[in-house]
Structures are given as structure tokens and as C-alpha cells.
Design an enzyme around this catalytic site. Structure first.
Site, PDB file in Angstrom:
ATOM      1  N   CYS A  46      12.939  12.059   6.117  1.00  0.00           N
ATOM      2  CA  CYS A  46      13.171  11.632   7.503  1.00  0.00           C
ATOM      3  C   CYS A  46      14.620  11.855   7.921  1.00  0.00           C
ATOM      4  O   CYS A  46      14.923  11.870   9.106  1.00  0.00           O
ATOM      5  CB  CYS A  46      12.783  10.168   7.662  1.00  0.00           C
ATOM      6  SG  CYS A  46      13.613   9.115   6.459  1.00  0.00           S
ATOM      7  N   GLU A  56      10.556   1.635   9.920  1.00  0.00           N
ATOM      8  CA  GLU A  56      11.403   2.806   9.684  1.00  0.00           C
ATOM      9  C   GLU A  56      10.552   4.026  10.001  1.00  0.00           C
ATOM     10  O   GLU A  56       9.613   4.334   9.257  1.00  0.00           O
ATOM     11  CB  GLU A  56      11.859   2.855   8.213  1.00  0.00           C
ATOM     12  CG  GLU A  56      12.703   1.680   7.790  1.00  0.00           C
ATOM     13  CD  GLU A  56      14.043   1.610   8.497  1.00  0.00           C
ATOM     14  OE1 GLU A  56      14.499   2.641   9.019  1.00  0.00           O
ATOM     15  OE2 GLU A  56      14.612   0.514   8.552  1.00  0.00           O
ATOM     16  N   THR A  84       2.061   5.761  13.935  1.00  0.00           N
ATOM     17  CA  THR A  84       1.491   4.680  13.119  1.00  0.00           C
ATOM     18  C   THR A  84       2.293   3.399  13.330  1.00  0.00           C
ATOM     19  O   THR A  84       1.716   2.298  13.414  1.00  0.00           O
ATOM     20  CB  THR A  84       1.525   5.046  11.611  1.00  0.00           C
ATOM     21  OG1 THR A  84       1.093   6.392  11.455  1.00  0.00           O
ATOM     22  CG2 THR A  84       0.643   4.139  10.796  1.00  0.00           C
ATOM     23  N   THR A 111       6.052   7.600  13.627  1.00  0.00           N
ATOM     24  CA  THR A 111       6.276   6.772  14.819  1.00  0.00           C
ATOM     25  C   THR A 111       4.962   6.315  15.446  1.00  0.00           C
ATOM     26  O   THR A 111       4.836   5.173  15.885  1.00  0.00           O
ATOM     27  CB  THR A 111       7.147   7.571  15.826  1.00  0.00           C
ATOM     28  OG1 THR A 111       8.427   7.765  15.216  1.00  0.00           O
ATOM     29  CG2 THR A 111       7.321   6.851  17.137  1.00  0.00           C
ATOM     30  N   GLY A 156       7.057   5.124   7.923  1.00  0.00           N
ATOM     31  CA  GLY A 156       6.068   6.174   8.173  1.00  0.00           C
ATOM     32  C   GLY A 156       6.288   6.772   9.547  1.00  0.00           C
ATOM     33  O   GLY A 156       7.386   6.691  10.105  1.00  0.00           O
ATOM     34  N   LYS A 166       0.847  -1.197   0.000  1.00  0.00           N
ATOM     35  CA  LYS A 166       0.000   0.000   0.000  1.00  0.00           C
ATOM     36  C   LYS A 166       0.881   1.245   0.000  1.00  0.00           C
ATOM     37  O   LYS A 166       1.610   1.498   0.965  1.00  0.00           O
ATOM     38  CB  LYS A 166      -0.891   0.043   1.241  1.00  0.00           C
ATOM     39  CG  LYS A 166      -1.908   1.161   1.163  1.00  0.00           C
ATOM     40  CD  LYS A 166      -2.544   1.481   2.496  1.00  0.00           C
ATOM     41  CE  LYS A 166      -1.937   2.681   3.154  1.00  0.00           C
ATOM     42  NZ  LYS A 166      -2.094   3.958   2.440  1.00  0.00           N
ATOM     43  N   GLU A 191       8.949  16.045  15.705  1.00  0.00           N
ATOM     44  CA  GLU A 191       9.231  16.034  14.270  1.00  0.00           C
ATOM     45  C   GLU A 191       8.269  16.989  13.561  1.00  0.00           C
ATOM     46  O   GLU A 191       7.050  16.835  13.649  1.00  0.00           O
ATOM     47  CB  GLU A 191       9.040  14.614  13.732  1.00  0.00           C
ATOM     48  CG  GLU A 191       9.506  14.471  12.308  1.00  0.00           C
ATOM     49  CD  GLU A 191       9.256  13.085  11.743  1.00  0.00           C
ATOM     50  OE1 GLU A 191       8.194  12.496  12.031  1.00  0.00           O
ATOM     51  OE2 GLU A 191      10.117  12.602  10.996  1.00  0.00           O
TER      52      GLU A 191
HETATM   53  P1  NDP Z   1       2.102   7.811   8.263  1.00  0.00           P
HETATM   54  O1  NDP Z   1       2.583   7.007   9.404  1.00  0.00           O
HETATM   55  O2  NDP Z   1       0.941   8.676   8.463  1.00  0.00           O
HETATM   56  O3  NDP Z   1       1.736   6.874   7.023  1.00  0.00           O
HETATM   57  C1  NDP Z   1       2.638   5.950   6.456  1.00  0.00           C
HETATM   58  C2  NDP Z   1       1.831   4.889   5.737  1.00  0.00           C
HETATM   59  O4  NDP Z   1       1.083   4.123   6.685  1.00  0.00           O
HETATM   60  C3  NDP Z   1       0.797   5.463   4.760  1.00  0.00           C
HETATM   61  O5  NDP Z   1       0.683   4.601   3.652  1.00  0.00           O
HETATM   62  C4  NDP Z   1      -0.455   5.467   5.609  1.00  0.00           C
HETATM   63  O6  NDP Z   1      -1.640   5.526   4.875  1.00  0.00           O
HETATM   64  C5  NDP Z   1      -0.290   4.157   6.355  1.00  0.00           C
HETATM   65  N1  NDP Z   1      -1.081   4.046   7.565  1.00  0.00           N
HETATM   66  C6  NDP Z   1      -1.685   5.029   8.288  1.00  0.00           C
HETATM   67  N2  NDP Z   1      -2.359   4.501   9.339  1.00  0.00           N
HETATM   68  C7  NDP Z   1      -2.171   3.159   9.291  1.00  0.00           C
HETATM   69  C8  NDP Z   1      -2.590   2.064  10.104  1.00  0.00           C
HETATM   70  N3  NDP Z   1      -3.353   2.237  11.186  1.00  0.00           N
HETATM   71  N4  NDP Z   1      -2.201   0.828   9.774  1.00  0.00           N
HETATM   72  C9  NDP Z   1      -1.399   0.624   8.707  1.00  0.00           C
HETATM   73  N5  NDP Z   1      -1.002   1.607   7.881  1.00  0.00           N
HETATM   74  C10 NDP Z   1      -1.356   2.866   8.174  1.00  0.00           C
HETATM   75  O7  NDP Z   1       3.369   8.614   7.738  1.00  0.00           O
HETATM   76  P2  NDP Z   1       3.388   9.696   6.593  1.00  0.00           P
HETATM   77  O8  NDP Z   1       2.873   9.115   5.326  1.00  0.00           O
HETATM   78  O9  NDP Z   1       2.780  10.936   7.142  1.00  0.00           O
HETATM   79  O10 NDP Z   1       4.966   9.895   6.385  1.00  0.00           O
HETATM   80  C11 NDP Z   1       5.721  10.758   7.134  1.00  0.00           C
HETATM   81  C12 NDP Z   1       6.438  10.014   8.251  1.00  0.00           C
HETATM   82  O11 NDP Z   1       7.255   8.999   7.701  1.00  0.00           O
HETATM   83  C13 NDP Z   1       7.367  10.913   9.018  1.00  0.00           C
HETATM   84  O12 NDP Z   1       7.221  10.663  10.391  1.00  0.00           O
HETATM   85  C14 NDP Z   1       8.745  10.458   8.566  1.00  0.00           C
HETATM   86  O13 NDP Z   1       9.762  10.690   9.479  1.00  0.00           O
HETATM   87  C15 NDP Z   1       8.535   9.014   8.320  1.00  0.00           C
HETATM   88  N6  NDP Z   1       9.544   8.494   7.409  1.00  0.00           N
HETATM   89  C16 NDP Z   1      10.508   7.655   7.897  1.00  0.00           C
HETATM   90  C17 NDP Z   1      11.528   7.205   7.081  1.00  0.00           C
HETATM   91  C18 NDP Z   1      12.572   6.250   7.586  1.00  0.00           C
HETATM   92  O14 NDP Z   1      13.227   5.626   6.760  1.00  0.00           O
HETATM   93  N7  NDP Z   1      12.767   6.098   8.887  1.00  0.00           N
HETATM   94  C19 NDP Z   1      11.604   7.618   5.682  1.00  0.00           C
HETATM   95  C20 NDP Z   1      10.539   8.478   5.270  1.00  0.00           C
HETATM   96  C21 NDP Z   1       9.548   8.899   6.111  1.00  0.00           C
HETATM   97  P3  NDP Z   1      -2.356   6.976   4.662  1.00  0.00           P
HETATM   98  O15 NDP Z   1      -1.513   7.676   3.667  1.00  0.00           O
HETATM   99  O16 NDP Z   1      -3.689   6.657   4.168  1.00  0.00           O
HETATM  100  O17 NDP Z   1      -2.372   7.632   5.994  1.00  0.00           O
END
Ligand code: NDP
Length: 481
Positions: A282, A248, A230, A228, A226, A173, A384
Site C-alpha cells: 500500500c 488502513e 471493503t 477502500t 484492506g 481473520k 489503485e
Molecule cells: P480486501 O479489502 O479485499 O480484503 C482485506 C480483508 O478483508 C481480507 O481478509 C478480506 O477477505 C476481508 N473482507 C473482504 N470483504 C469483507 C467484508 N465484507 N467484511 C469484512 N471483511 C471483508 O483487500 P485485499 O486483501 O485485496 O488487500 C489489498 C488492499 O489492501 C489494497 O487496497 C491495499 O492498498 C490495502 N492495504 C492497505 C494497507 C494500509 O496500511 N493502509 C496495507 C496493505 C494493504 P477475503 O480475502 O476473503 O476477501
């Protein structure tokens, strides 16, 4: 209006319930395509397709898996310009960034893992003349891959490529905020002849599709990038089912600049590590710590250069910052700028929404923002923000800056600028982070372990670490006498 489709069992199909979500172009604030609002039924179809494909894909010779993946990599390169335009429109990032970083890296991800599996060997442990142990590594099964919006195709393929290279089948997804290049990838996978069911892409909301993937009993492994919060929710669901997890998560990375640094290089790279992708990486160094003797000089030159960065239409070649990804994200970032003021910070550059003209008047633009005068432990310096906002803080000693650097709940990356060799190694070994860049930033060798400590995640991606994650080791012990 273009309708994105799910990619299930080798076909592009509509979501079972027939519902769609609006997809916004952040540069204009206008809806420009529709995304499947998929649900459990679509995830179930995808899981069934993956389960059907797995017995064959998991034993398909690695040379054949490699050949198909190399073809996908070639197709990404062949379609680089179209994918870069799509990524820029979907995400708001400057097209120059999508063209030079996001899309080339997506091609490299497939290329890297297509060739890595050809060199992947398992271990053997001899017990003198008594017995031999060898380790078999078999693909775990169906992998759930969930990725964020900031580097859409880059991070999506960073999970999918090692998964299918290992022989797993995937239910993936992308973020519902930036689904377009994942959709275009599904077309390329069909063209490359990827067997049906090996990769399934289900579009939709995290709380529906993401949650259904995480909770599905036939998916024993989740690779998630994504936020922390989530990540914690996913871990809560997955832990009682004993799923393998790679998380991650967020970061709040320190960029530490010593007085003995190569000043010009430090300034130039700090512009990138602060504001690349509108600060939505990130790995960005959003907390800049500067050694006192050069604080004022650094501040003056940095402000001058930041004020010269052009915020504009992402399609313009000279735009250094495009739009942030969504209206709600823009509001979140602006609210942190307000918070910084309440916490006693001084905005020394930017600090406001940028209003462009004409069709871009409703876009989500923020001026690159520099704040000083904040305590290292205030909320602005601990949480963040994930936008074009950095803070400047002076320091006097290594101990002091190490304390500042490690004071957050995160530990993803750290950046260090010094020409003192022993100090560089000393600091690198003491910083509590998964990645330390010395006199550089975002220089990536795909063989290296990638990930964070503390609330920045669990597990490592990259190189053979990822191939280990997507496979299960089994020890076989043979007695020799
Ligand atoms: P989110 O955690 O909001 O979303 C990440 C993904 O998870 C999206 O596809 C999202 O869908 C999905 N998601 C949301 N809720 C759920 C759930 N309950 N169960 C399963 N999946 C779910 O992050 P963002 O998309 O806002 O991304 C930004 C974040 O990602 C920042 O905190 C950033 O630091 C982190 N990040 C970390 C990296 C690393 O390598 N450590 C690299 C890049 C980013 P939907 O879009 O529909 O919400």
C-alpha cells in the site's frame, strides 16, 4: 493435501460446516492446500472462546502478557526460514523478501508490543490544590482483526500484537488468499503457552467470516487493513453499532523527484518503492513525478535498471519479482495496462504477462511496467492498481507537483527526493498524506503513527496509538478538600 485449520479456544479445529476452499500457489497456478470455508457458526465459537478468556486475560499482569508475547516473538525467529518459505509459496513473493522483511517484522511486532506495555503510562491532570484527575485505561474487550494478502503475517501480527498486549482477546481473520502463515502462527501460539481463547483465528471468505466478525454485537472494536471499498462496507455495518474502528485502506502514493536529488540513491530506492513485492504494498510510490531538467536522464537510467530486474520463481535467490497473488489480481493489473494505452499512455518498459517455463508456466507473473505520457488525472493515475506498474510524469514547479500529488482520493504516503532542506520541510508540511518519506522509503520506526488521510483510512496504528485504540480511557476525578 495439507488442510489448514481454525484456531479456536486454543485448539486447531475443522470448520463447523466441514467445507474447504482451494489454496493456490501463485508461482505455479496450482492448488497446494485447503483452507476452512468457515461461517457464522465458527465466528460464534471464536467469540464465545474470547469472551470466556477475557475476564482473566484483561487482568493478567502486563509482565506475564509480555513474557508470553516475547516467547511468540522468539518462536517466530526460530522458525524464520520455514515461515519465509511458507509465505513465499502462499503469496508468490520472492523468498528473499519474506526472509528479510515479512517474517522478521512479524517477530518485531510481537517484541515491540510485548515491551511497549511495560513502558505505557496513563495521564494525570492536577487542578492545583482542588482536585486530581487520573486516567485509567482498560482493554476494550473482544477485538476483530481483519487483514489483507499482500504482507500476510506482517500485517496480521501488526494488529494482533497490540490487541493482546493491551489485554483484549481477539477474533482474527487473515485473507483467505494467503492464510498459511497465520495458521503456522496459531501452532506457535500454542507452543508459547498463550492461554486458550486469547487469540482465535477463523479462516475463510471476507463476505462470510469478515462480515460476521464486523456485525457481531459482542465485538466492539474492528481493526481492518484492506481495500477502500471493503473499508467503507465495514464502516457501514459498524457505525450504527458505535464500534471503534481503525481502517488502513488503499493508496496511490506520489514519488516526487527534484532535480537536486541524490540521483543514484533516488533511482536505487525508486526501484524498490515501485516494484518491491510486485508493487503490492500500500506504500509503493506508483506515481513518479520527475522535475523537468532530469526527466529524460532519470527515465533512461530507470528503464535500463527495470529491464534488468529478474521476474522468476520466487524461491530463486536472484528473483527480484515473483508472482502476483492470484489469477484474478493478475487480470486486474493487466486490464489497467490496457486502460493506460487507451488513455494515451506509452508503455516504455514491460506491459505484459511473463510466461515462465515448466512447472511455473501457469504462474501469475507480470513484467515490471513503466508508462509515460498520461495526464495526472486520468484513471490510470487516480485508481489503485496494486501491481508492478508505475507512471512517469514531468513537472516544473512545487505548486504544480503538489497539485498532482494531492489529486487522488487517497492520502497514505508520499516520497520526496531533494537535497534542499527547506524545500523538504516545506513540501512535507504541505503534502496531504499520513506518512512522508524524505530521501528514503519504507524506513519504519514502530513507535511512529501509521495511517492515511482521505480514502486511505481512519485512525492510526503504531506505537502508543495502537495501545490507545485497543484500550478505553476513563477519567477519575478526586476532590482534595
Ligand atoms: P480486501 O479489502 O479485499 O480484503 C482485506 C480483508 O478483508 C481480507 O481478509 C478480506 O477477505 C476481508 N473482507 C473482504 N470483504 C469483507 C467484508 N465484507 N467484511 C469484512 N471483511 C471483508 O483487500 P485485499 O486483501 O485485496 O488487500 C489489498 C488492499 O489492501 C489494497 O487496497 C491495499 O492498498 C490495502 N492495504 C492497505 C494497507 C494500509 O496500511 N493502509 C496495507 C496493505 C494493504 P477475503 O480475502 O476473503 O476477501
Amino acid at each position: 493435501m495439507q488442510k489448514i485449520k481454525n484456531y479456536i479456544n486454543g485448539e486447531l479445529i475443522e470448520p463447523a460446516a466441514g467445507h474447504y476452499i482451494d489454496n493456490y500457489n501463485p508461482a505455479t497456478g496450482k492448488v497446494y492446500s485447503l483452507i476452512p470455508d468457515s461461517d457464522e457458526q465458527d465466528v460464534e465459537k471464536a467469540v464465545q472462546a474470547a469472551l470466556t478468556a477475557f475476564p482473566i486475560w484483561s487482568v493478567t499482569p502486563k509482565e506475564e502478557r509480555s513474557r508470553i508475547m516475547l516467547k511468540i516473538s522468539d518462536l517466530i525467529e526460530k522458525n524464520l526460514e520455514g515461515l519465509a518459505i511458507a509465505e513465499s509459496i502462499d503469496n508468490g513473493k520472492p523468498i528473499s523478501l519474506a526472509r528479510t522483511v515479512d517474517i522478521p517484522r512479524a517477530a518485531s511486532n510481537f517484541h515491540f508490543y510485548a515491551t511497549a506495555i511495560l513502558h505505557y503510562a496513563s495521564e494525570s491532570h492536577a487542578m492545583e490544590d482542588m482536585a486530581i484527575n487520573y486516567t485509567l485505561r482498560t482493554p476494550v474487550g473482544i477485538a476483530g482483526c481483519i487483514s489483507p494478502w499482500n504482507l500476510p503475517l506482517y500485517l496480521f501480527t501488526w494488529k494482533i500484537a497490540p490487541a493482546i498486549a493491551s489485554g483484549c482477546c481477539v477474533v482474527a481473520k487473515p485473507s483467505e488468499i494467503t492464510p498459511m502463515t497465520a495458521y503456522l502462527l496459531s501452532e506457535l501460539c500454542i507452543e508459547a503457552g498463550l492461554p486458550k481463547g486469547v487469540l482465535n483465528i477463523v479462516h475463510g471468505y471476507g463476505h462470510k467470516v469478515g462480515a460476521a466478525i464486523t456485525a457481531h454485537p459482542k465485538i466492539p472494536l474492528i481493526s481492518f487493513t484492506g481495500g477502500t471499498k471493503t473499508g467503507a462496507e465495514i464502516a457501514r455495518t459498524a457505525a450504527p453499532m458505535f464500534k471503534k474502528l481503525s481502517l488502513e485502506l488503499g493508496g496511490k502514493n506520489p514519488n516526487i523527484i527534484f532535480a537536486d536529488c541524490d540521483f543514484e540513491k533516488a533511482i536505487k530506492t525508486t526501484l524498490q518503492s515501485s516494484f518491491a513485492n510486485q508493487g503490492q504494498i500500500c506504500l509503493c510510490g506508483s506515481r513518479i513525478f520527475i522535475e523537468k531538467p532530469i526527466y529524460e536522464k532519470f527515465k533512461k537510467e530507470f528503464i535500463e535498471k527495470v529491464k534488468a530486474l529478474k521476474v522468476g520463481n520466487p524461491a530463486d535467490a536472484d528473483s527480484r519479482l515473483g508472482a502476483v497473488v492470484s489469477k484474478s489480481h493478475m487480470e486486474k493489473v493487466l486490464s489497467y495496462i490496457d486502460l493506460a494505452k487507451q488513455e494515451g499512455g506509452t508503455i516504455v518498459s514491460g506491459g505484459f504477462q511473463v510466461k515462465l517455463e515448466g512447472e511455473f508456466a501457469e504462474g501469475y507473473y507480470i513484467a515490471p511496467t513503466i508508462i509515460e505520457g498520461l495526464a495526472y488525472n486520468c484513471r490510470t493515475n487516480q485508481e489503485e492498481i496494486f501491481g508492478p506498474v508505475v507512471t512517469l510524469t514531468p513537472f516544473e514547479t512545487e505548486e504544480e507537483v503538489l497539485h498532482y500529488a494531492d489529486s487522488t482520493q487517497y492520502g497514505l504516503a508520499a516520497i520526496l527526493w531533494t537535497e534542499n532542506l527547506t524545500r523538504a520541510h516545506r513540501m512535507a508540511s504541505r503534502l496531504h498524506a499520513g506518512i512522508v518519506w524524505i530521501n528514503c522509503w519504507l524506513l519504519r520506526d514502530l513507535r511512529t503513527p501509521f495511517g492515511g488521510v482521505k480514502s486511505s483510512g481512519v485512525g492510526r496504528e503504531g506505537g502508543f496509538e495502537a495501545l490507545h485504540f485497543f484500550t478505553e480511557p476513563k477519567n477519575v476525578c478526586i476532590k482534595l478538600k
